[in-house]
Design a protein around this motif. Sequence first.
Motif, PDB file in Angstrom:
ATOM      1  N   TYR A   1       0.842  -1.206   0.000  1.00  0.00           N
ATOM      2  CA  TYR A   1       0.000   0.000   0.000  1.00  0.00           C
ATOM      3  C   TYR A   1       0.872   1.250   0.000  1.00  0.00           C
ATOM      4  O   TYR A   1       0.609   2.210  -0.759  1.00  0.00           O
ATOM      5  CB  TYR A   1      -0.904  -0.009   1.225  1.00  0.00           C
TER       6      TYR A   1
ATOM      7  N   VAL B   1       2.547   1.850  -3.398  1.00  0.00           N
ATOM      8  CA  VAL B   1       1.612   2.342  -4.407  1.00  0.00           C
ATOM      9  C   VAL B   1       1.122   3.749  -4.072  1.00  0.00           C
ATOM     10  O   VAL B   1       1.056   4.636  -4.933  1.00  0.00           O
ATOM     11  CB  VAL B   1       0.418   1.372  -4.556  1.00  0.00           C
ATOM     12  N   ARG B   2       0.792   3.982  -2.818  1.00  0.00           N
ATOM     13  CA  ARG B   2       0.160   5.250  -2.429  1.00  0.00           C
ATOM     14  C   ARG B   2       1.158   6.390  -2.313  1.00  0.00           C
ATOM     15  O   ARG B   2       0.832   7.553  -2.622  1.00  0.00           O
ATOM     16  CB  ARG B   2      -0.563   5.045  -1.084  1.00  0.00           C
ATOM     17  N   TYR B   3       2.369   6.096  -1.898  1.00  0.00           N
ATOM     18  CA  TYR B   3       3.304   7.174  -1.589  1.00  0.00           C
ATOM     19  C   TYR B   3       4.561   7.145  -2.453  1.00  0.00           C
ATOM     20  O   TYR B   3       5.605   7.660  -2.050  1.00  0.00           O
ATOM     21  CB  TYR B   3       3.703   7.116  -0.111  1.00  0.00           C
TER      22      TYR B   3
ATOM     23  N   ALA C   1       2.801   9.202  -7.466  1.00  0.00           N
ATOM     24  CA  ALA C   1       1.482   9.396  -6.857  1.00  0.00           C
ATOM     25  C   ALA C   1       1.491  10.443  -5.757  1.00  0.00           C
ATOM     26  O   ALA C   1       0.439  10.973  -5.389  1.00  0.00           O
ATOM     27  CB  ALA C   1       0.975   8.061  -6.292  1.00  0.00           C
ATOM     28  N   ASN C   2       2.654  10.749  -5.238  1.00  0.00           N
ATOM     29  CA  ASN C   2       2.732  11.679  -4.104  1.00  0.00           C
ATOM     30  C   ASN C   2       3.924  12.608  -4.337  1.00  0.00           C
ATOM     31  O   ASN C   2       4.992  12.427  -3.772  1.00  0.00           O
ATOM     32  CB  ASN C   2       2.889  10.883  -2.796  1.00  0.00           C
TER      33      ASN C   2
END
Length: 291
Positions: free
Chosen positions: A72, A75-77, A81-82
């Motif tokens: 997670y 993928v998220r950070y 994406a970030n």
Amino acid sequence: MTFKTMMTGLLSAFVAAPALAQDLPVVGRPHQGGMGFQPASTELARDLQWLDGMILVIITAICLLVVALLAYIVVRYNQKANKTPGTFTHNSPLEIAWTIGPIVILVFIGAFSLPVLFKQQEIPDGDITIKVTGYQWYWGYEYVGEDLAYDSYMIGSPATGGDNRYSDDVQTMLTDAGYTKDEWLLATDTAVVVPVGKTIVMQVTGADVIHSWTIPAFGVKQDAVPGRLAELWFTPEREGVYFGQCSELCGISHAYMPITVKVVSQEAYDAWLAASKDEGWYTDVRAALTN
């Protein structure tokens, strides 16, 4: 090894044959390519195997959770994406959670594992007490209160006429004793014989270096330390032949120091014990070694 000690072992095999014809199932032994535990044949072994399974579930869940969190975060950070990274240095609720969480898990595991440990260490009154002494590289057994003692060597060891290598002569010895080729390196010329359903207490010590007496199917293992007398106990629940090995590196022939236990009916045990005594199957192990 002295001639007296060797003859004692040969005589014991002859005497024991009528009372212990090898019609017992081989229950506790390793299998080629096998996975998991040997069949549990005592309450202790069942407890240990259940505890191992429970802890495996907990460990698997923790690993899956960690992998999921890592995935997670990746993928998220990630940078795409970030694009603007955070500037915080800590998160008190999260830090408290990952401190308390492991404590709760450890307490939960301890609540189940400590009773199993205490059960192993609290030695009950035994129906039969056997003193086992580890030597380089064989085992000596003394049935306390029965004036019965003997040595136990691997079939095919120099004490039995072999050289620790498989040969036609070794196969003949195995066959005569009721074992198969697959049980070479496991089978001994004499076995520990105990009745099913009785509480057995083993007093374990070493005569030279540290050895370790273990039968996996019984869930028992105890170091044999020179100068110390330790104890273990088990109550076998099914008749059969069980194998173990010295589990402490003890020298050049450590690999040739197996353990064989035969669990028989009370009637067969009584017959074996009486025949052993009637035929004079007795020797003081310590005296024999010094003669």
